[in-house]
Design an enzyme around this catalytic site. Structure first.
Site, PDB file in Angstrom:
ATOM      1  N   HIS A  86      32.973  43.130  36.867  1.00  0.00           N
ATOM      2  CA  HIS A  86      34.262  43.767  36.847  1.00  0.00           C
ATOM      3  C   HIS A  86      34.514  45.618  35.057  1.00  0.00           C
ATOM      4  O   HIS A  86      35.039  45.539  35.185  1.00  0.00           O
ATOM      5  CB  HIS A  86      35.005  42.985  35.995  1.00  0.00           C
ATOM      6  CG  HIS A  86      34.561  42.031  35.294  1.00  0.00           C
ATOM      7  ND1 HIS A  86      33.300  41.280  34.043  1.00  0.00           N
ATOM      8  CD2 HIS A  86      34.928  43.043  33.009  1.00  0.00           C
ATOM      9  CE1 HIS A  86      33.373  40.642  32.400  1.00  0.00           C
ATOM     10  NE2 HIS A  86      34.134  41.813  32.194  1.00  0.00           N
ATOM     11  N   ASP A 222      28.237  37.914  37.785  1.00  0.00           N
ATOM     12  CA  ASP A 222      29.207  38.857  37.020  1.00  0.00           C
ATOM     13  C   ASP A 222      28.231  39.907  36.657  1.00  0.00           C
ATOM     14  O   ASP A 222      27.735  40.201  35.492  1.00  0.00           O
ATOM     15  CB  ASP A 222      30.084  38.866  35.977  1.00  0.00           C
ATOM     16  CG  ASP A 222      31.057  39.214  35.947  1.00  0.00           C
ATOM     17  OD1 ASP A 222      31.343  40.271  36.351  1.00  0.00           O
ATOM     18  OD2 ASP A 222      31.868  39.801  34.725  1.00  0.00           O
ATOM     19  N   SER A 651      31.621  42.449  26.951  1.00  0.00           N
ATOM     20  CA  SER A 651      31.117  42.249  28.822  1.00  0.00           C
ATOM     21  C   SER A 651      30.348  43.547  29.021  1.00  0.00           C
ATOM     22  O   SER A 651      30.253  44.430  28.785  1.00  0.00           O
ATOM     23  CB  SER A 651      32.712  42.505  29.472  1.00  0.00           C
ATOM     24  OG  SER A 651      33.483  41.513  29.832  1.00  0.00           O
TER      25      SER A 651
END
Length: 716
Positions: A86, A222, A651
């Site tokens: 992402h 991810d 992240s």
């Protein structure tokens, strides 16, 4: 008897280790003094110098801020960078077309020449930091207004940044901490030639979609991979085919041993923002006013994007990034509302502030701190309805390209109109480029629907604070149905197409611009959003000073127990251990600290946007084709839990073992502890990570890109 006593002693000694998560996002320069001994007890085998050193390579040299919002890590001597799927989403979407959809199908470069360059992508290396608190605080005094204080501080900051940038070689940022009670400067070096190396198909990289977002158990790949390029001397350089892969000062070895409950886990990264010092009134304002408006506005934008995204792959690519970003925070803010309400966080803070207020009004403290709490509470009482209003309007701005046209392309056209002929020649190519970029990610029918729906929501729901005058007038005249007005305004506007903007550049007119209905509407909303009454302006000034004093007083009185500053996108370290959540029937594994490929396949739904899987994955799982990445238990671990203290911006952060070897990539938190940005939950706070062995399995076994894995240093 002795055995029983010994057993009890061992149990008592182990109890804190099994129930306490390690709160804190720590500065690297203070690790030796504040944390190193505790980290060693948990399993750290590195010295503080091996984590952060100015004169020698250290772990910090392998950690980069990725494109200003995420974290990433160097994992090879040839500049290979690993981050979340992402985090790379924008760049990958930009490189995708309906015919060659890298997001949907995945991509792995066969060689360096095959790697793809997004138009705008950079990584930021951390060079060093230092304390400049005394220098900055020496130039301010309590009698200053907040505006004068800010002006003086900004002037001093400019000097510090100039003194340390070495003639523009480095980017220097001075940041406030503990609500302006301390200041530190950070020196960075930016590399702008960053190219896509590979990404798994979206069915793996976004497996679980919005349904599983912020939830445990998770089963997602991810991750995405890029490469940093430099000139032949290793210096930052604009994109060029003559650039070469960067040779980083340090890169992370990759550990294939896997993890087990209680293993040491350390994360370095760039957490975006926490509000652990936020007063009770601020928490209550968010829960009751700001966040509900955010959630409703985000959902309105998402619903109107979604119906167009489902029409074609081309439109899905146009809105993929904006939708994903909006959806992420939509669920986050609803989770915050639920968690902060459930745990009574505002009430807990209020109890602390009552205790502080009692201390503040002792004779020795009253002059400085006596009015702090009452001033803060007055400010929130005065601005509750404005915060609701502002969040409705902010979601309009975030989801509608036309909503902010007044400060983006419109502002550029206004500058162009007012410029002389020579200046216009310089401006025209830049404005054309900006317009081409804007209209590449804009579909007019969708933008009409998004803007009309957001205007209706804003005009009907922001009832406690006056809305923008032009919006009110249009709403009153149309019974708050904005569809007809928006359709007509867009059709008449010079901003409705790239061709109209180019035509305006050929024949510019101030009158045409000023009377443009979209430009006028956008400016009306932007001006109203930025405006404030004298009463609110004064309350804001007094609040800023009081909040700074509250934090100072909480630290001085020891009533506040937090030892670290709030996150603000500066490099931090957090440490803890691999740690399961309480037993949960949702997770089919024996120990609730990991998921495996079997559990991912059990969620599989053929053709489902969120839970579809490539046929190859199903076949490989059926035959247990996990190669060298299988765990000791024979399964392929996918995601795992640690109790590290992280937030947005972390992240893509590396999860490291005690030797500084890569064991995973952080990508999410859990819904049970969604209040974590405000208050740390020692029992429930978790970080959800991609197991590095699953990453390598996807690259080597599933994608047949073993040459990428061969670049890395693997440790068993």
């Amino acid at each position: 008897m002795k055995k029983i006593i010994l057993s009890l002693i061992v149990t008592i000694m182990l109890l804190p280790m099994s129930t306490k998560a390690d709160e804190g996002m720590w500065f690297l320069m203070f690790i030796e003094r504040l944390n190193h001994r505790d980290m060693e007890k948990l399993g750290l085998q590195l010295t503080a110098e091996e984590i952060y050193s100015i004169n020698h390579h250290s772990l910090k040299d392998a950690i980069v801020q990725f494109n200003g919002g995420c974290t990433a890590e160097m994992i090879s001597k040839d500049g290979l960078v690993l981050t979340n799927h992402h985090c790379g989403y924008d760049g990958i979407a930009e490189l995708s077309t309906p015919e060659h959809n890298l997001l949907k199908d995945g991509f792995w470069a066969a060689n360096h020449a095959d790697e793809k360059k997004p138009s705008s992508l950079y990584v930021r290396f951390f060079v060093r930091m230092d304390d400049c608190s005394k220098r900055i605080l020496a130039i301010v005094n309590p009698s200053m207004s907040e505006a004068d204080r800010e002006k003086a501080i900004n002037a001093e900051i400019a000097k510090i940044e100039k003194e340390n940038n070495e003639g523009g070689k480095y980017t220097v940022s001075v940041r406030p901490f503990f609500q302006g009670n301390e200041y530190y400067y950070f020196v960075y070096q930016d590399y702008k030639d960053v190219r896509l190396v590979g990404v798994p198909p979206e069915s793996l990289g976004k497996f679980g979609g919005d349904t599983d977002n912020w939830e445990w158990p998770r089963q997602t790949a991810d991750f995405s991979m890029f490469r940093v390029y430099a000139d032949k001397d290793g210096n930052p350089a604009d994109y060029s085919t003559s650039n070469v892969p960067l040779q980083p000062k340090h890169y992370l070895p990759v550990n294939l041993g896997g993890v087990k409950e209680g293993d040491f886990a350390m994360i370095l990264g760039y957490p975006g923002r926490t509000n652990r010092w936020m007063p009770a009134g601020g928490i209550e304002q968010n829960v009751k006013f700001a966040y509900p408006a955010w959630v409703e506005g985000a959902k309105t934008g998402m619903d109107n994007m979604k119906k167009y995204m489902e029409m074609s792959d081309a439109l899905r690519l146009v809105y993929a990034s904006k939708y994903a970003s909006t959806a992420n925070y939509w669920k986050n803010r609803q989770g915050m509302i639920d968690a902060l309400s459930k745990f009574g966080t505002a009430q807990s803070k209020a109890v602390q502030e009552t205790k502080f207020d009692k201390w503040a009004n002792k004779p020795a403290n009253k002059a400085k701190y006596g009015n702090v709490v009452s001033t803060i509470n007055k400010y929130y009482s005065l601005t509750n309805e404005k915060s609701r209003h502002d969040n409705y309007l902010q979601q309009l701005f975030r989801t509608s390209s036309f909503g902010t046209i007044g400060r983006t392309l419109g502002k550029q056209l206004d500058t162009y109109v007012k410029a002389d002929a020579n200046k216009r020649k310089d401006l025209a190519p830049k404005i054309t480029e900006m317009a081409e970029e804007l209209y590449k990610d804009l579909y007019v029918p969708a933008e009409k629907d998004i803007l009309a729906a957001q205007l209706k929501l804003y005009s009907t729901k922001s009832t406690g604070y006056a809305i923008a005058p032009m919006v009110k007038k249009i709403g009153d005249e149309n019974n708050n149905d904005f569809v007809k007005y928006v359709n007509a305004a867009v059709d008449l506007s010079i901003f409705s197409s790239l061709d109209k903007v180019k035509a305006f550049l050929q024949v510019p007119s101030q009158g045409m611009l000023d009377n443009d209905p979209l430009y006028a509407l956008s400016n009306d909303m932007l001006t109203h959003f930025a405006s404030k009454s004298d009463e609110i302006a004064k309350a804001q000034n007094d609040y800023a000073a009081s909040f700074r004093l509250l934090v100072e007083g909480l630290r001085e009185s020891k009533i506040g127990t937090i030892k670290y500053p709030d996150a603000n996108s500066t490099l931090r370290l957090t440490y803890g251990k691999v740690r399961a959540l309480p037993a949960d029937k949702r997770n089919p594994v024996a120990i609730n600290n990991y998921t495996d490929l079997d559990s991912q396949v059990k969620k599989y739904k053929k053709g489902d946007e969120e839970f579809d899987l490539p046929v190859k994955v199903l076949e490989m799982n059926k035959s247990k084709n996990y190669g060298r990445y299988a765990d000791k238990d024979g399964s392929l671990h996918v995601n795992f839990l640690t109790d590290n203290d992280i937030t947005g911006g972390n992240s893509g952060s590396p999860v490291l073992n005690g030797k500084g070897e890569l064991i995973g990539i952080a990508f999410d938190g859990n819904i049970e502890a969604m209040a974590g940005d405000v208050i740390f939950d020692k029992k429930l706070q978790r970080t959800i990570n991609v197991d590095i062995r699953y990453v390598l399995w996807v690259i080597e076994n599933f994608s047949n890109a073993k040459h990428i894995v061969d670049e890395m240093t693997l440790v068993k």
